[in-house]
Design a protein around this motif. Structure first.
Motif, short mmCIF file in Angstrom:
data_model
loop_
_atom_site.label_atom_id
_atom_site.label_comp_id
_atom_site.label_asym_id
_atom_site.label_seq_id
_atom_site.Cartn_x
_atom_site.Cartn_y
_atom_site.Cartn_z
N LEU A 389 0.92 -1.29 -0.01
CA LEU A 389 -0.14 0.13 0.02
C LEU A 389 0.75 1.26 0.05
N LEU A 393 0.63 4.02 -2.92
CA LEU A 393 0.40 5.39 -2.84
C LEU A 393 1.55 6.50 -3.29
N GLN A 401 -4.84 6.97 1.42
CA GLN A 401 -5.29 5.72 2.59
C GLN A 401 -6.55 6.33 3.11
N CYS A 416 -5.06 -0.05 9.07
CA CYS A 416 -5.50 -1.16 8.27
C CYS A 416 -5.88 -2.32 9.36
N GLY A 432 -6.67 -3.36 3.55
CA GLY A 432 -6.22 -2.20 3.57
C GLY A 432 -7.03 -1.49 2.52
N VAL A 434 -7.71 2.12 -0.37
CA VAL A 434 -7.28 3.56 -0.76
C VAL A 434 -8.46 4.15 -1.47
#
Length: 438
Positions: A389, A393, A401, A416, A432, A434
């Motif tokens: 993640l 990002l 996030q 998360c 997780g 986004v």
């Protein structure tokens, strides 16, 4: 192949293929039991022997090394027979030692024309019973000692201690030697109490639609057949709710088979739709079969497709929400798939991270502004989870996030959901999320 058709003969045939031919234990065991003409209690014994022997293999090998000078000199079937017999003698208290030894010798006689190996099997197993066991605590190197004590490769011991710290890692090691609970997802939350009483099962501590039991064959029930329940681990049941589905969304499930999460997504939909992808026809057939049984087939379309090529097949701004339940090392599933720890290498993690990022990079190009991607794995390693993640990002500044929460605060870390097997005796899992910024 073993000539006899006893439970232990079946177990030996499976273990030979797993240990000598690198077969997958869960697949081969299911195939063997479906063909075997055994009573239910004997099938349960086969399952116990196979999974127990594989789970404890490194420990059993260490014990046997004190009685066998050179295992490579043995015929291929002898060592698996010794391993499974040692497992029964050392860990299955309800089985009389004399019966285990008698059956082992009998199996050896059925496999040979002379008494060379039956005599060896008898002698080794009797020493295991009659003499004090070698003491694992005498192993001086700590990681090697833990490796033998908990039947984990040394690299895995070292890595888990580095990530979780020694105290938590030891709890984790110990939990991996316990059997998974039987768990199901209830299709209609209003049926939870009724089904709980019907099965003698308890509500899950993690999932509001989960029921758990120490052991049980839920797939053989009428509730399963009519779609009132489906087999799914508690931790896996937490994925679909993170997408906060309203009912009318266009959703992509990029890696859908066998369909547990796909059907969970679909159960939240009214006018919306799920496009479910997988690489293989036979896996997509499982998704379709589950969707039909759970009465959500009208909300799901399956497509054979490589998830890393989604952007080549779907236009930009196609999907409101996307689930990437990514291919991973599977180390959260070690209790259900104990042979994984012998098949995987540490270098596999970096290779998998590359695949995981490639999938995310592809699917994100088809997401609408303001849309969310839930990323999940059934592994417990940061390289495949938080690090993926973070890298995503860093490479996609138009995403941010979305912090996830849960009433069980001990599974929330850095926004998360991070679940390890020792916490609630579930599969290890990571979730997780986004969002594409508007």
């Amino acid at each position: 192949m073993v000539q006899k058709t006893s439970a232990r003969a079946c177990a030996l045939s499976v273990l030979e293929a797993v240990l000598e031919e690198d077969a997958y234990s869960n697949i081969l065991l299911n195939q063997t039991l479906n063909k075997a003409r055994l009573k239910q209690k004997d099938k349960a014994l086969v399952t116990e022997i196979v999974y127990g022997t594989i789970a404890r293999k490194l420990t059993l090998e260490w014990y046997l090394s004190h009685y066998i000078e050179d295992r490579d000199q043995l015929e291929a079937w002898v060592y698996p027979l010794l391993l499974m017999s040692a497992y029964q003698l050392l860990y299955l208290d309800k089985l009389p030692p004399h019966a285990v030894i008698y059956e082992a010798v009998d199996l050896a006689k059925a496999r040979e024309g002379n008494k060379r190996y039956s005599g060896l099997v008898n002698a080794v197993l009797r020493r295991l019973v009659d003499e004090p066991l070698p003491d694992v605590s005498t192993i001086k190197r700590k990681n090697k000692r833990y490796s033998v004590q908990y039947a984990l490769p040394v690299w895995l011991v070292r890595k888990l201690i580095a990530q979780f710290g020694e105290e938590r890692a030891l709890r984790l090691f110990d939990s991996l030697l316990s059997r998974n609970k039987a768990s199901v997802r209830v299709s209609n939350p209003q049926d939870l109490e009724t089904l709980s009483q019907e099965f003698g099962a308890k509500p899950s501590l993690l999932s509001p639609v989960g029921l758990v039991k120490e052991a049980g064959h839920f797939a053989g029930t009428t509730a399963f057949e009519r779609g009132a329940i489906t087999i799914q681990d508690e931790s896996s049941q937490l994925v679909a709710p993170t997408l906060e589905i309203k009912g009318d969304e266009e959703i992509l499930d990029a890696c859908s088979a066998p369909g547990g999460k796909t059907t969970h997504l679909a159960q939240y939909l009214t006018t919306g739709h799920v496009t479910a992808l997988d690489l293989y026809d036979h896996k997509l057939a499982l998704v379709e079969e589950n969707a039909k049984r759970l009465h959500v087939a009208d909300r799901i379309t399956t497509k054979k497709m490589d998830a890393s090529l989604v952007h080549e097949h779907f236009a930009a701004d196609t999907f409101d929400k996307i689930l990437v339940d990514a291919p991973c090392s599977g180390f959260g599933l070690l209790r259900r798939k104990p042979d994984l720890k012998y098949k995987k290498k540490e270098t596999d993690l970096s290779d998998l991270q590359e695949i995981q990022l490639k999938i995310l990079d592809s699917v994100c190009q088809t997401l609408k502004k303001g849309g969310i991607i839930t990323y999940s794995t059934c592994t417990i390693f940061e390289e495949e989870n938080q690090a993926v993640l973070q890298k995503f990002l860093a490479q996609h500044p138009n995403f941010e996030q979305v912090p996830l929460t849960h009433e069980r605060e001990d599974i929330v870390k850095d926004g998360c959901l991070v679940i390890t097997p020792e916490q609630y005796q579930t599969d290890g899992f990571f979730i997780g999320q986004v969002r594409r910024m508007a």
